[in-house]
Design a protein around this motif. Structure first.
Motif, short mmCIF file in Angstrom:
data_model
loop_
_atom_site.label_atom_id
_atom_site.label_comp_id
_atom_site.label_asym_id
_atom_site.label_seq_id
_atom_site.Cartn_x
_atom_site.Cartn_y
_atom_site.Cartn_z
N THR A 65 0.82 -1.22 0.00
CA THR A 65 0.00 0.00 0.00
C THR A 65 0.85 1.27 0.00
O THR A 65 0.31 2.37 -0.10
N ASP A 66 2.16 1.13 0.12
CA ASP A 66 3.01 2.33 0.25
C ASP A 66 3.05 3.12 -1.04
O ASP A 66 3.06 2.57 -2.13
N THR A 67 3.05 4.44 -0.89
CA THR A 67 3.18 5.32 -2.05
C THR A 67 4.58 5.91 -2.13
O THR A 67 4.91 6.61 -3.08
N MET A 68 5.38 5.62 -1.11
CA MET A 68 6.77 6.08 -1.06
C MET A 68 7.58 4.96 -0.41
O MET A 68 7.25 4.52 0.69
N ARG A 69 8.60 4.46 -1.09
CA ARG A 69 9.32 3.29 -0.61
C ARG A 69 10.80 3.62 -0.38
O ARG A 69 11.44 4.23 -1.23
N TYR A 70 11.31 3.18 0.75
CA TYR A 70 12.69 3.48 1.12
C TYR A 70 13.66 2.41 0.63
O TYR A 70 13.36 1.21 0.68
N PHE A 71 14.84 2.88 0.20
CA PHE A 71 15.90 2.00 -0.26
C PHE A 71 17.24 2.49 0.29
O PHE A 71 17.46 3.70 0.39
N VAL A 72 18.11 1.55 0.63
CA VAL A 72 19.51 1.86 0.94
C VAL A 72 20.34 1.17 -0.11
O VAL A 72 20.34 -0.07 -0.21
N GLU A 73 21.04 1.94 -0.92
CA GLU A 73 21.73 1.40 -2.09
C GLU A 73 23.21 1.77 -2.08
O GLU A 73 23.59 2.86 -1.63
N ALA A 111 10.43 6.55 -4.86
CA ALA A 111 11.57 5.89 -4.22
C ALA A 111 12.37 6.92 -3.41
O ALA A 111 12.86 7.89 -3.96
N ALA A 112 12.44 6.70 -2.10
CA ALA A 112 13.28 7.53 -1.23
C ALA A 112 14.57 6.74 -0.99
O ALA A 112 14.55 5.68 -0.38
N VAL A 113 15.68 7.27 -1.48
CA VAL A 113 16.91 6.49 -1.58
C VAL A 113 18.04 7.11 -0.76
O VAL A 113 18.29 8.31 -0.85
N ARG A 129 21.92 2.76 -11.15
CA ARG A 129 21.40 2.24 -9.90
C ARG A 129 20.00 2.80 -9.61
O ARG A 129 19.11 2.09 -9.16
N LEU A 130 19.80 4.08 -9.90
CA LEU A 130 18.48 4.68 -9.69
C LEU A 130 17.43 4.10 -10.64
O LEU A 130 16.27 3.93 -10.26
N ASP A 131 17.84 3.77 -11.88
CA ASP A 131 16.93 3.09 -12.80
C ASP A 131 16.45 1.77 -12.20
O ASP A 131 15.26 1.42 -12.26
N ASP A 132 17.38 1.03 -11.61
CA ASP A 132 17.05 -0.25 -11.00
C ASP A 132 16.12 -0.07 -9.81
O ASP A 132 15.16 -0.83 -9.62
N VAL A 133 16.38 0.95 -8.99
CA VAL A 133 15.54 1.22 -7.82
C VAL A 133 14.11 1.55 -8.25
O VAL A 133 13.14 1.05 -7.66
N VAL A 134 13.97 2.39 -9.26
CA VAL A 134 12.64 2.78 -9.73
C VAL A 134 11.84 1.56 -10.19
O VAL A 134 10.64 1.43 -9.91
N ALA A 135 12.51 0.62 -10.86
CA ALA A 135 11.83 -0.61 -11.30
C ALA A 135 11.34 -1.42 -10.09
O ALA A 135 10.26 -2.01 -10.13
N ARG A 136 12.11 -1.41 -9.00
CA ARG A 136 11.74 -2.17 -7.80
C ARG A 136 10.72 -1.43 -6.94
O ARG A 136 10.12 -2.01 -6.04
N ALA A 137 10.55 -0.14 -7.18
CA ALA A 137 9.64 0.66 -6.36
C ALA A 137 8.18 0.45 -6.71
O ALA A 137 7.29 0.87 -5.96
N GLU A 138 7.89 -0.22 -7.82
CA GLU A 138 6.51 -0.56 -8.20
C GLU A 138 5.58 0.65 -8.19
O GLU A 138 4.53 0.66 -7.56
N ASN A 139 6.01 1.69 -8.92
CA ASN A 139 5.21 2.91 -9.07
C ASN A 139 5.07 3.74 -7.80
O ASN A 139 4.27 4.67 -7.76
#
Length: 420
Positions: free
Chosen positions: A245-253, A286-288, A273-283
């Motif tokens: 349900t999240d609309t903003m997803r955190y990543f440590v990369e 992405a807070a990275v 790396r940011l391209d990859d994160v966006v793909a994993r963020a599922e729309n």
């Protein structure tokens, strides 16, 4: 029969650690906890769930104003469209706040421990389910609440709702302590837990489940956040599915640079790396948090032009169109040529590094005074231009930073021929 199990909404909780900079999607971040709850409500409507179970911490403590509470009530009102009822339990963050609200007839609140008002069990015989829960009467609950939970009702699906640290998680206070084995032994078919912010299935048959929080609130809460959709068949077998349900997803990369990588390579690797994160963020936005590491040629430029490089990384991120927010960028690189190896070698570079060692050694004060005297002729030649450099040799932190930059530049500039 279907129900949605959610917990730890923390509506209007401020998201922590997010740097504000020109072009950053501040408004999207501010609304993230609300939008996550709206997705929970939408899931109930889409799936035509008969019940929404909220296992504590709907709110995050004191409200700035009544608007937070009114927003919550307005969202619950949407559930009347499909006659979805709400089972509401108060946790340690909202043990008082939900009492300030008046709910419609489709909202059933669990009574608080020790209170003579309210019910610990709500029966829905037509749907074949009994919900059991005990709300917090105060913020800190050091003792188990399990003794207050009724025995299972024969012939019905029994769902226990409990705000507890059943796993002993160090990230959360040990409130309403109990063990998984105690929960299993109680005889319920499903335990809808809250308090721990990570989704986890602690046991199956019977099910003991943390949905996690609906929206991550800091970089300590990485990965998908959401709720759980539970469906029971006639024989009371349960299908349990996690629903983001999240609309903003955190990543440590981590971005790793190699010995030959310069600043152009740094920017390119960050973009990939940011391209990859966006793909994993599922729309989701992405807070990275990025950490750029490695022994590399880019290190000298990073040391000498740190703010400029950070600015360029942020500018490139903004150009992406708002799908990424850089929570923090850590530059943790080192020279492609090891400083220690260069110190141990013979030649001009080793001699110069010996000089920087003296400026850090036991006689550092004497060496620095000598440096100041050596700068006098340069001061006379450059005058105001040198003053504008703000040289403060007496400032320990300033001087240590200068030495670090000088060593990095020496290592890079005087050994670059070996890398070309």
């Amino acid at each position: 029969m279907k129900f949605v199990h959610a917990a730890d909404l923390h509506i209007d909780s401020p998201l922590r650690g997010l740097t504000r900079y020109e072009g950053a999607p501040v408004e999207r971040a501010r609304r993230a906890t609300r939008e996550a709850f709206e997705r929970v409500v939408a899931l109930c409507l889409t799936e035509q769930a008969q019940f929404l179970v909220l296992a504590g911490d709907v709110f995050d403590g004191d409200w700035k104003d009544i608007g937070t509470g009114l927003y919550f009530v307005s969202q619950l009102a949407r559930l009347r469209e499909t006659a979805c009822r709400v089972l509401l339990l108060r946790g340690n963050h909202d043990f008082e706040l939900t009492k300030q609200l008046t709910y419609a007839e489709h909202v059933f609140e669990f009574g608080a421990a020790g209170s003579k008002r309210g019910k610990y069990t709500h029966l829905f015989e037509a749907e074949g389910v009994a919900f059991h829960g005990v709300s917090y009467a105060q913020k800190k609950v050091d003792k188990s609440l399990l003794p207050l939970y009724a025995p299972p009702v024969a012939g019905l699906l029994n769902v226990g709702v409990l705000h507890t640290n059943a796993t002993g998680s160090r990230d959360h206070a040990a409130y309403a302590p109990c063990t998984v084995s105690e929960l299993v032994a109680h005889g319920y078919d499903y335990w809808a837990l809250g308090h721990v912010h990570s989704h986890a299935v602690l046991h199956e048959d019977p099910w003991v489940v943390y949905p996690g929080n609906t929206q991550g609130r800091s970089v300590r809460e990485v990965g998908p956040k959401g709720c759980v959709l539970v469906e029971s068949s006639g024989d009371r077998a349960l299908d349990v599915r996690f629903m983001p349900t999240d609309t903003m997803r955190y990543f440590v990369e981590e971005v790793l640079l190699g010995p030959e990588d310069d600043t152009a390579d740094l920017y390119e690797k960050v973009r990939h790396r940011l391209d990859d994160v966006v793909a994993r963020a599922e729309n989701s936005l992405a807070a990275v948090r990025l950490e750029i590491k490695g022994s590399c040629r880019a290190h000298a430029a990073i040391v000498a032009e740190r703010e400029s490089i950070l600015g360029q990384i942020r500018a490139d991120t903004i150009d992406r169109g708002g799908d990424v927010w850089l929570e923090k960028v850590k530059l943790s690189t080192s020279p492609a040529a090891s400083i220690e190896a260069l110190r141990a070698a013979k030649g001009l570079v080793a001699e110069l590094l010996t000089w920087t060692d003296r400026l850090r050694g036991e006689d550092a004060d004497t060496e620095r005074l000598g440096l100041l005297r050596a700068l006098e002729p340069l001061k006379k030649k450059l005058g105001r231009e040198l003053e504008e450099l703000e040289i403060v040799v007496e400032d320990e932190a300033w001087f240590a930073g200068v030495l670090d930059r000088a060593e990095a530049l020496l290592a890079e500039r005087l050994t670059s021929g070996a890398n070309d």
